[in-house]
Design a protein around this motif. Structure first.
Motif, PDB file in Angstrom:
ATOM      1  N   LEU A 167      59.831  60.651 -16.674  1.00 18.41           N
ATOM      2  CA  LEU A 167      59.748  59.315 -17.230  1.00 18.41           C
ATOM      3  C   LEU A 167      58.333  58.754 -17.109  1.00 18.41           C
ATOM      4  CD1 LEU A 167      63.140  57.799 -16.043  1.00 18.41           C
ATOM      5  CD2 LEU A 167      62.511  58.526 -18.370  1.00 18.41           C
ATOM      6  N   GLU A 168      57.645  59.056 -16.000  1.00 16.26           N
ATOM      7  CA  GLU A 168      56.268  58.587 -15.845  1.00 16.26           C
ATOM      8  C   GLU A 168      55.355  59.232 -16.883  1.00 16.26           C
ATOM      9  OE1 GLU A 168      55.159  59.412 -11.795  1.00 16.26           O
ATOM     10  OE2 GLU A 168      56.445  57.834 -10.999  1.00 16.26           O
ATOM     11  N   GLU A 181      56.279  60.259 -19.822  1.00 21.41           N
ATOM     12  CA  GLU A 181      56.631  59.683 -21.117  1.00 21.41           C
ATOM     13  C   GLU A 181      55.989  58.306 -21.291  1.00 21.41           C
ATOM     14  OE1 GLU A 181      58.577  60.934 -23.765  1.00 21.41           O
ATOM     15  OE2 GLU A 181      58.243  62.792 -22.676  1.00 21.41           O
ATOM     16  N   ASP A 182      55.896  57.544 -20.197  1.00 22.19           N
ATOM     17  CA  ASP A 182      55.309  56.204 -20.254  1.00 22.19           C
ATOM     18  C   ASP A 182      53.788  56.255 -20.388  1.00 22.19           C
ATOM     19  OD1 ASP A 182      57.728  54.939 -20.119  1.00 22.19           O
ATOM     20  OD2 ASP A 182      57.659  54.575 -17.961  1.00 22.19           O
ATOM     21  N   GLU A 223      62.059  61.116 -12.516  1.00 17.81           N
ATOM     22  CA  GLU A 223      61.029  60.091 -12.375  1.00 17.81           C
ATOM     23  C   GLU A 223      59.687  60.594 -12.881  1.00 17.81           C
ATOM     24  OE1 GLU A 223      61.267  59.127  -8.217  1.00 17.81           O
ATOM     25  OE2 GLU A 223      62.716  57.516  -8.548  1.00 17.81           O
TER      26      GLU A 223
END
Length: 64
Positions: free
Chosen positions: A59-60, A62-63, A56
């Motif tokens: 992914l955060e 990367e966003d 998580e």
């Protein structure tokens, strides 16, 4: 009751006690195995949760 009958009865009782003891030992072995399995499951769950948290966070980032 004759001595031979008493001895025979005693042997029977001793055999029954032995069988019960073996069953208790098996029960205790099973309890230990179950406890070990539960501990392993808890370790796996903890590892999975840590992996999910890392994923998580990744992914955060990367966003962002």
């Amino acid at each position: 009751m004759k001595i031979h009958e008493k001895i025979s009865k005693l042997k029977t009782v001793i055999e029954e006690i032995k069988n019960i003891s073996e069953k208790l030992d098996n029960y205790n072995d099973l309890k230990i195995k179950i406890k070990e399995s539960n501990n392993e499951i808890l370790r796996l769950k903890k590892g999975i949760n840590e992996s999910i948290n890392e994923l998580e966070e990744f992914l955060e980032e990367e966003d962002a």
